[in-house]
Every structure is written in structure tokens, then in C-alpha cells.
Scaffold this active site. Structure first.
Site, PDB file in Angstrom:
ATOM      1  N   PHE A   1      -5.656  -5.951   4.313  1.00 49.87           N
ATOM      2  CA  PHE A   1      -6.293  -5.237   3.196  1.00 49.87           C
ATOM      3  C   PHE A   1      -6.384  -6.084   1.920  1.00 49.87           C
ATOM      4  CE2 PHE A   1      -4.901  -2.133  -0.310  1.00 49.87           C
ATOM      5  CZ  PHE A   1      -6.188  -1.930  -0.770  1.00 49.87           C
TER       6      PHE A   1
ATOM      7  N   THR B   1      -2.728  -8.826  13.703  1.00 57.41           N
ATOM      8  CA  THR B   1      -1.907  -7.713  14.184  1.00 57.41           C
ATOM      9  C   THR B   1      -2.736  -6.436  14.152  1.00 57.41           C
ATOM     10  OG1 THR B   1      -1.127  -6.995  12.008  1.00 57.41           O
ATOM     11  CG2 THR B   1       0.121  -8.790  13.079  1.00 57.41           C
TER      12      THR B   1
ATOM     13  N   THR C   1       5.677  -7.411  -3.933  1.00 59.67           N
ATOM     14  CA  THR C   1       5.490  -6.001  -4.253  1.00 59.67           C
ATOM     15  C   THR C   1       6.489  -5.535  -5.305  1.00 59.67           C
ATOM     16  OG1 THR C   1       5.730  -3.779  -3.305  1.00 59.67           O
ATOM     17  CG2 THR C   1       6.965  -5.516  -2.227  1.00 59.67           C
ATOM     18  N   ASP C   2       6.122  -4.481  -6.026  1.00 63.57           N
ATOM     19  CA  ASP C   2       7.056  -3.878  -6.995  1.00 63.57           C
ATOM     20  C   ASP C   2       8.211  -3.154  -6.293  1.00 63.57           C
ATOM     21  OD1 ASP C   2       5.660  -1.679  -5.987  1.00 63.57           O
ATOM     22  OD2 ASP C   2       5.048  -0.911  -7.956  1.00 63.57           O
TER      23      ASP C   2
ATOM     24  N   LYS D   1      10.764  -8.140   1.809  1.00 65.41           N
ATOM     25  CA  LYS D   1       9.950  -8.755   0.743  1.00 65.41           C
ATOM     26  C   LYS D   1      10.859  -9.324  -0.346  1.00 65.41           C
ATOM     27  CE  LYS D   1       6.092  -8.951   0.337  1.00 65.41           C
ATOM     28  NZ  LYS D   1       5.054  -9.926   0.819  1.00 65.41           N
TER      29      LYS D   1
ATOM     30  N   PRO E   1      -6.349   6.003   2.255  1.00 65.18           N
ATOM     31  CA  PRO E   1      -7.334   6.036   3.358  1.00 65.18           C
ATOM     32  C   PRO E   1      -7.004   7.081   4.421  1.00 65.18           C
ATOM     33  CG  PRO E   1      -6.497   3.807   3.017  1.00 65.18           C
ATOM     34  CD  PRO E   1      -5.721   4.683   2.104  1.00 65.18           C
TER      35      PRO E   1
ATOM     36  N   ASP F   1       9.363  14.508   5.035  1.00 64.36           N
ATOM     37  CA  ASP F   1       9.438  13.439   4.045  1.00 64.36           C
ATOM     38  C   ASP F   1       9.796  12.116   4.727  1.00 64.36           C
ATOM     39  OD1 ASP F   1       9.323  12.249   1.581  1.00 64.36           O
ATOM     40  OD2 ASP F   1      10.911  13.456   0.673  1.00 64.36           O
TER      41      ASP F   1
ATOM     42  N   HIS G   1      12.777   7.857   0.805  1.00 62.85           N
ATOM     43  CA  HIS G   1      11.500   7.782   0.072  1.00 62.85           C
ATOM     44  C   HIS G   1      11.705   7.429  -1.414  1.00 62.85           C
ATOM     45  CE1 HIS G   1       7.397  10.070  -0.443  1.00 62.85           C
ATOM     46  NE2 HIS G   1       7.338   8.816  -0.852  1.00 62.85           N
TER      47      HIS G   1
HETATM   48  P1  NAD Z   1      -1.861  -5.430   5.590  1.00 56.95           P
HETATM   49  O1  NAD Z   1      -0.858  -4.899   6.533  1.00 56.95           O
HETATM   50  O2  NAD Z   1      -3.136  -4.688   5.370  1.00 56.95           O
HETATM   51  O3  NAD Z   1      -2.281  -6.921   6.004  1.00 56.95           O
HETATM   52  C1  NAD Z   1      -1.330  -7.862   6.417  1.00 56.95           C
HETATM   53  C2  NAD Z   1      -2.061  -8.983   7.143  1.00 56.95           C
HETATM   54  O4  NAD Z   1      -1.085  -9.967   7.541  1.00 56.95           O
HETATM   55  C3  NAD Z   1      -2.762  -8.528   8.424  1.00 56.95           C
HETATM   56  O5  NAD Z   1      -4.062  -9.080   8.484  1.00 56.95           O
HETATM   57  C4  NAD Z   1      -1.880  -9.075   9.544  1.00 56.95           C
HETATM   58  O6  NAD Z   1      -2.583  -9.372  10.740  1.00 56.95           O
HETATM   59  C5  NAD Z   1      -1.334 -10.324   8.893  1.00 56.95           C
HETATM   60  N1  NAD Z   1      -0.063 -10.732   9.514  1.00 56.95           N
HETATM   61  C6  NAD Z   1       0.998  -9.954   9.813  1.00 56.95           C
HETATM   62  N2  NAD Z   1       1.959 -10.681  10.420  1.00 56.95           N
HETATM   63  C7  NAD Z   1       1.496 -11.958  10.457  1.00 56.95           C
HETATM   64  C8  NAD Z   1       2.029 -13.173  10.936  1.00 56.95           C
HETATM   65  N3  NAD Z   1       3.257 -13.230  11.501  1.00 56.95           N
HETATM   66  N4  NAD Z   1       1.284 -14.296  10.825  1.00 56.95           N
HETATM   67  C9  NAD Z   1       0.047 -14.267  10.266  1.00 56.95           C
HETATM   68  N5  NAD Z   1      -0.526 -13.132   9.809  1.00 56.95           N
HETATM   69  C10 NAD Z   1       0.201 -11.991   9.900  1.00 56.95           C
HETATM   70  O7  NAD Z   1      -1.077  -5.625   4.214  1.00 56.95           O
HETATM   71  P2  NAD Z   1      -1.620  -5.581   2.720  1.00 56.95           P
HETATM   72  O8  NAD Z   1      -1.497  -4.217   2.200  1.00 56.95           O
HETATM   73  O9  NAD Z   1      -2.910  -6.284   2.685  1.00 56.95           O
HETATM   74  O10 NAD Z   1      -0.516  -6.478   1.998  1.00 56.95           O
HETATM   75  C11 NAD Z   1      -0.702  -7.877   1.890  1.00 56.95           C
HETATM   76  C12 NAD Z   1       0.373  -8.455   0.998  1.00 56.95           C
HETATM   77  O11 NAD Z   1       0.303  -7.850  -0.278  1.00 56.95           O
HETATM   78  C13 NAD Z   1       1.792  -8.198   1.526  1.00 56.95           C
HETATM   79  O12 NAD Z   1       2.569  -9.349   1.313  1.00 56.95           O
HETATM   80  C14 NAD Z   1       2.279  -7.042   0.681  1.00 56.95           C
HETATM   81  O13 NAD Z   1       3.680  -7.084   0.532  1.00 56.95           O
HETATM   82  C15 NAD Z   1       1.575  -7.318  -0.620  1.00 56.95           C
HETATM   83  N6  NAD Z   1       1.344  -6.130  -1.458  1.00 56.95           N
HETATM   84  C16 NAD Z   1       0.582  -5.103  -1.000  1.00 56.95           C
HETATM   85  C17 NAD Z   1       0.377  -3.985  -1.801  1.00 56.95           C
HETATM   86  C18 NAD Z   1      -0.438  -2.800  -1.332  1.00 56.95           C
HETATM   87  O14 NAD Z   1      -0.492  -1.799  -2.031  1.00 56.95           O
HETATM   88  N7  NAD Z   1      -1.084  -2.861  -0.176  1.00 56.95           N
HETATM   89  C19 NAD Z   1       0.962  -3.935  -3.068  1.00 56.95           C
HETATM   90  C20 NAD Z   1       1.743  -5.009  -3.499  1.00 56.95           C
HETATM   91  C21 NAD Z   1       1.914  -6.105  -2.686  1.00 56.95           C
HETATM   92  O1  TDX Z   2       0.472  10.486   4.876  1.00 60.53           O
HETATM   93  C1  TDX Z   2       1.116  10.116   3.892  1.00 60.53           C
HETATM   94  N1  TDX Z   2       1.544  11.054   2.997  1.00 60.53           N
HETATM   95  C2  TDX Z   2       2.252  10.731   1.881  1.00 60.53           C
HETATM   96  O2  TDX Z   2       2.620  11.616   1.091  1.00 60.53           O
HETATM   97  C3  TDX Z   2       1.417   8.731   3.648  1.00 60.53           C
HETATM   98  C4  TDX Z   2       0.965   7.670   4.617  1.00 60.53           C
HETATM   99  C5  TDX Z   2       2.122   8.426   2.502  1.00 60.53           C
HETATM  100  N2  TDX Z   2       2.541   9.386   1.654  1.00 60.53           N
HETATM  101  C6  TDX Z   2       3.234   9.006   0.399  1.00 60.53           C
HETATM  102  C7  TDX Z   2       4.356   8.010   0.532  1.00 60.53           C
HETATM  103  C8  TDX Z   2       4.302   7.269  -0.798  1.00 60.53           C
HETATM  104  O3  TDX Z   2       4.993   8.015  -1.790  1.00 60.53           O
HETATM  105  O4  TDX Z   2       2.244   8.344  -0.408  1.00 60.53           O
HETATM  106  C9  TDX Z   2       2.821   7.265  -1.145  1.00 60.53           C
HETATM  107  C10 TDX Z   2       2.114   5.974  -0.778  1.00 60.53           C
HETATM  108  O5  TDX Z   2       2.473   5.675   0.564  1.00 60.53           O
HETATM  109  P1  TDX Z   2       1.980   4.320   1.306  1.00 60.53           P
HETATM  110  O6  TDX Z   2       0.500   4.238   1.269  1.00 60.53           O
HETATM  111  O7  TDX Z   2       2.669   4.249   2.610  1.00 60.53           O
HETATM  112  O8  TDX Z   2       2.493   3.201   0.283  1.00 60.53           O
HETATM  113  P2  TDX Z   2       3.951   2.767  -0.245  1.00 60.53           P
HETATM  114  O9  TDX Z   2       5.019   3.116   0.711  1.00 60.53           O
HETATM  115  O10 TDX Z   2       4.059   3.260  -1.664  1.00 60.53           O
HETATM  116  O11 TDX Z   2       3.776   1.157  -0.234  1.00 60.53           O
HETATM  117  C11 TDX Z   2       2.519   0.541  -0.614  1.00 60.53           C
HETATM  118  O12 TDX Z   2       2.591  -0.026  -1.896  1.00 60.53           O
HETATM  119  C12 TDX Z   2       3.441  -1.130  -2.063  1.00 60.53           C
HETATM  120  C13 TDX Z   2       2.147  -0.539   0.400  1.00 60.53           C
HETATM  121  O13 TDX Z   2       2.066   0.019   1.691  1.00 60.53           O
HETATM  122  C14 TDX Z   2       3.136  -1.668   0.361  1.00 60.53           C
HETATM  123  O14 TDX Z   2       2.742  -2.708   1.249  1.00 60.53           O
HETATM  124  C15 TDX Z   2       3.191  -2.215  -1.035  1.00 60.53           C
HETATM  125  O15 TDX Z   2       4.200  -3.187  -1.128  1.00 60.53           O
END
Ligand code: NAD
Ligand code: TDX
Length: 332
Positions: free
Chosen positions: A12, A36, A121-122, A152, A190, A270, A274
Site C-alpha cells: 500500500f 506476499t 510507524t507511530d 517495528k 478499505p 475487540d 487494542h
Molecule cells: P503492506 O502490508 O500493504 O505492504 C507491505 C509490502 O511489503 C507488501 O508488498 C509485501 O509483499 C512486502 N513484503 C512483505 N514481506 C516482505 C519480504 N520479506 N521481502 C520483501 N517484501 C516483503 O504495508 P503498508 O501498509 O504499505 O506498510 C508499508 C510500510 O509502512 C511498513 O513498514 C509499515 O510499518 C509502514 N507504515 C504503514 C502505515 C499504514 O498506515 N499503512 C503507517 C505508518 C507506517
Molecule cells: O474491521 C476493523 N474494525 C475496526 O474497528 C478493523 C480491520 C480495524 N478496526 C480498528 C482497529 C484500529 O483501532 O480500526 C483501527 C485501525 O485498524 P487497522 O487498519 O488495522 O490499523 P492499525 O492497527 O491502527 O495500524 C495501521 O496504522 C499503523 C497499519 O495497519 C500499520 O501498519 C501502521 O503501522
């Protein structure tokens, strides 16, 4: 920086970053991704093939990583296991990718003296009380809760140790919750959008009072690019856009924007352990690097995101049934 290696670029945030980088610089990009369950090659569709190539491989595999690092100017490290819920059922892949993967990359950038930006991440800071006036800063002590956030946190410590002990040229960023296109349907926003499209009621964990600090993934990308280009080596920057909302508010807004009654959702089991609230103070990034978020209105950013999921059912549909089946087994 003409050649940039982006790990996890088929996920993502990584895919959002690759689109951002290609649109705003002249860099050539190699994506290293294990593909993955969380990845989608389709997230990279439409990018110029002469500037973006995908290498399928594991960031923890030294034989794959070493030559790629050697042939690039800089590495931006997104690859991770990223979903808290998965880390509670099977933490092993989180230790492998987030810790061993980061270690492997660090050894390669050390050997070849390359610039690294580590994306984190935070959640490494644990959580805040709802009424705590403080937000996370670069000085907040680490206190991770889940196997995901602990892995992390460990990866951040490895990066800082490689900077101090070996002089590796690395920066770290810790960002709050992202929303936007190309996010897997296992994640909160999503999942609820695609549930509504499918006529399933959104699922709120517990009371829904948990607060997340939402930022659009494109704003995360612009911050990472600013740090890569202008950040001070060895420094950490927190990334956030003042987007605190509780989960109940977000579900109600999704329902409203999708033309459904705002109470048309279910409370489900829950999440264990959490985290209650995350909140970012991003003054250092803004003052030092002049960064500003572009998506300041959450409601309109969310409306754009809903439109994107409506228009890209082919992208998310293959993942939906399996994701919901796994949640159903846990009463979520
Ligand atoms: P994601 O799960 O959508 O994507 C992770 C990607 O890494 C995937 O394409 C997966 O195939 C790849 N991957 C996993 N294991 C691997 C491996 N061993 N070798 C090579 N590729 C590998 O995750 P995301 O939400 O895009 O998060 C990406 C980064 O951003 C992470 O480091 C996460 O901690 C950080 N981050 C995400 C958020 C958020 O809200 N999504 C917020 C803060 C930080
Ligand atoms: O179906 C749900 N219902 C619900 O209430 C899901 C999937 C989540 N939740 C809640 C849990 C959390 O309080 O919503 C909030 C957000 O959940 P997630 O999307 O799973 O995110 P979170 O656990 O906060 O972590 C995300 O932000 C920080 C990313 O997945 C991490 O990769 C990033 O580091």
C-alpha cells in the site's frame, strides 16, 4: 539520486510512494518485493516500464539484497508485515521480515555505503489516553504493544545502532495511520468501504472509541521524499497531518458518504491489547524540511478513497472473500 531501490513497493504505502517518486523526480526505481498476500503487482500498473522494474525477492535474503543495494544510490525501506491482527495470530513472519529483513538491508547498505531511509510507524510509542494533551514526538520513549509494533520498534533500534556504530547514512520516519488508494481490504477503512459495497454492515472493534491520526498516503510519500532528499542523516522525523478521529466517527462518515444510515454497523470482538489512541506532533518535519500535508480535509480525502474503491473493484475483489472468512473465524 538517480537509482532508488524501494522495498515493499507492491504494498500500500510503498506503491503510493513509487507513483509519487516517478511523478515528481527523474529517478529510476527498482521495487524489491516478496509479493506476499498483501502485495499487488497491479498497484504498479501504468508506471513507465523504462523507469520502474519489479524484482520479486525477500528482503531478508542476503543474496537477493546485496547486488541490488550495490547497484542503487539509495534505498527506501517499506517492506514489512504490517497488520496488527495478523501479528496476534502468527507473529513469526513479523520477526522474519521486520527484524531480519531490516538487518539484512542494513548490512548491505553498510557494505556498499548507500543512503537508507527506514519507514516506520507511530505504533512504536505505544498508546495515549483519550484525554492526554500530549502527542507523540521524536523524544517519546518506545513502548510497543503488539508483535507488529514490537518488531517495528526493534527495526528502528537496529537502524539507529548501525548509524552510531558503523556510520551508516540512514534516516527514520514514524508515520500515523494512512488511508488512500491501493490499501489492502484487511485494513479498517478499505474493509468498511468494500463491506458497504458488498451489502455487509461495517465491523467496529469493541466500543469504537479508539483514536487514529489519519494521513493520506500521498502526504506520507511527500514527507518520505523530503526526508530522503533533505533530511539530516541519523535523524528521526515523525510524520502526521493532525487527523485524529475515533473509529466510530470514521465508520459513520463512510456510511454517510456511501448513502447509508449512519448507525448501520455492528460492534464485533475487540482486538487483543487494542491501542487506545495515537497522535503525532510533526513540528520537526514541518519546520526543518518545510513539509506540509496537501490533504487537509479528511472528509473529501475519504470521499476520493471511496470513489477509488468503487472504480477499482477488479483490484480488491480477489482479496475480499478470503479476508472476510479469516475475520469471521475470530468473530470480527
Ligand atoms: P503492506 O502490508 O500493504 O505492504 C507491505 C509490502 O511489503 C507488501 O508488498 C509485501 O509483499 C512486502 N513484503 C512483505 N514481506 C516482505 C519480504 N520479506 N521481502 C520483501 N517484501 C516483503 O504495508 P503498508 O501498509 O504499505 O506498510 C508499508 C510500510 O509502512 C511498513 O513498514 C509499515 O510499518 C509502514 N507504515 C504503514 C502505515 C499504514 O498506515 N499503512 C503507517 C505508518 C507506517
Ligand atoms: O474491521 C476493523 N474494525 C475496526 O474497528 C478493523 C480491520 C480495524 N478496526 C480498528 C482497529 C484500529 O483501532 O480500526 C483501527 C485501525 O485498524 P487497522 O487498519 O488495522 O490499523 P492499525 O492497527 O491502527 O495500524 C495501521 O496504522 C499503523 C497499519 O495497519 C500499520 O501498519 C501502521 O503501522
Amino acid at each position: 539520486m538517480e537509482r532508488v531501490l524501494v522495498t515493499g513497493g507492491a504494498g500500500f504505502v510503498g506503491a503510493n510512494f513509487v507513483h509519487h517518486l516517478v511523478g515528481r523526480t527523474t529517478a529510476d526505481v527498482t521495487v524489491l518485493d516478496k509479493l506476499t498476500y498483501a502485495a499487488s503487482e497491479a498497484s504498479l500498473a501504468g508506471l513507465p516500464p523504462d523507469r520502474v522494474r519489479l524484482v520479486v525477492g525477500d528482503v531478508a535474503d542476503q543474496t537477493a539484497v546485496d547486488p541490488l543495494v550495490a547497484s542503487h544510490d539509495a534505498v527506501v525501506h517499506f517492506a514489512a508485515e504490517s497488520h496488527n491482527d495478523n501479528s496476534l495470530t502468527d507473529p513469526g513472519p513479523f520477526v522474519h521480515t521486520n527484524l531480519i529483513g531490516t538487518f539484512t538491508l542494513l548490512e548491505a547498505v553498510r557494505k556498499h555505503d548507500k543512503r537508507l531511509h527506514h519507514v516506520s510507524t507511530d505504533e512504536v510509542y505505544g498508546d495515549l489516553e483519550l484525554d492526554d494533551p500530549k502527542r507523540f514526538t521524536e523524544d517519546t520513549p518506545y513502548n510497543p504493544s503488539s508483535p507488529y509494533s514490537a518488531s517495528k520498534a526493534g527495526s528502528d533500534h537496529l537502524v539507529r545502532a548501525w548509524v552510531r556504530s558503523f556510520g551508516v547514512r540512514a534516516t527514520v520516519s514514524n508515520c500515523s495511520n494512512n488511508y488512500g488508494p491501493w490499501q489492502h481490504v484487511e485494513k479498517f477503512i478499505p474493509r468498511q468501504i468494500t463491506n458497504v459495497i458488498d451489502g455487509i454492515r461495517p465491523k467496529l472493534y469493541g466500543s469504537g472509541e479508539n483514536v487514529r491520526d489519519w494521513i493520506h498516503a500521498d502526504d506520507h510519500s511527500s514527507a518520505v521524499l523530503a526526508i530522503l532528499e533533505r533530511g539530516r542523516v541519523g535523524e528521526t522525523y515523525l510524520i502526521g497531518a493532525d487527523g485524529e478521529k475515533n473509529n466510530l466517527e470514521v465508520v459513520r462518515l463512510i456510511l454517510k458518504l456511501m448513502g447509508r444510515p449512519e448507525d448501520d454497523f455492528d460492534h464485533v470482538n475487540d482486538r487483543v491489547g487494542h491501542d487506545l489512541r495515537y497522535a503525532i506532533e510533526s513540528g520537526k518535519l514541518r519546520q526543518e524540511l518545510g513539509w506540509q500535508p496537501q490533504f487537509r480535509d479528511f472528509e473529501s480525502g475519504l470521499a476520493d478513497t471511496i470513489r477509488w474503491y468503487r472504480e477499482h473493484e477488479d483490484w480488491w475483489r480477489p482479496h475480499k472473500d478470503r479476508t472476510e472468512a479469516a475475520y469471521a473465524l475470530k468473530g470480527q
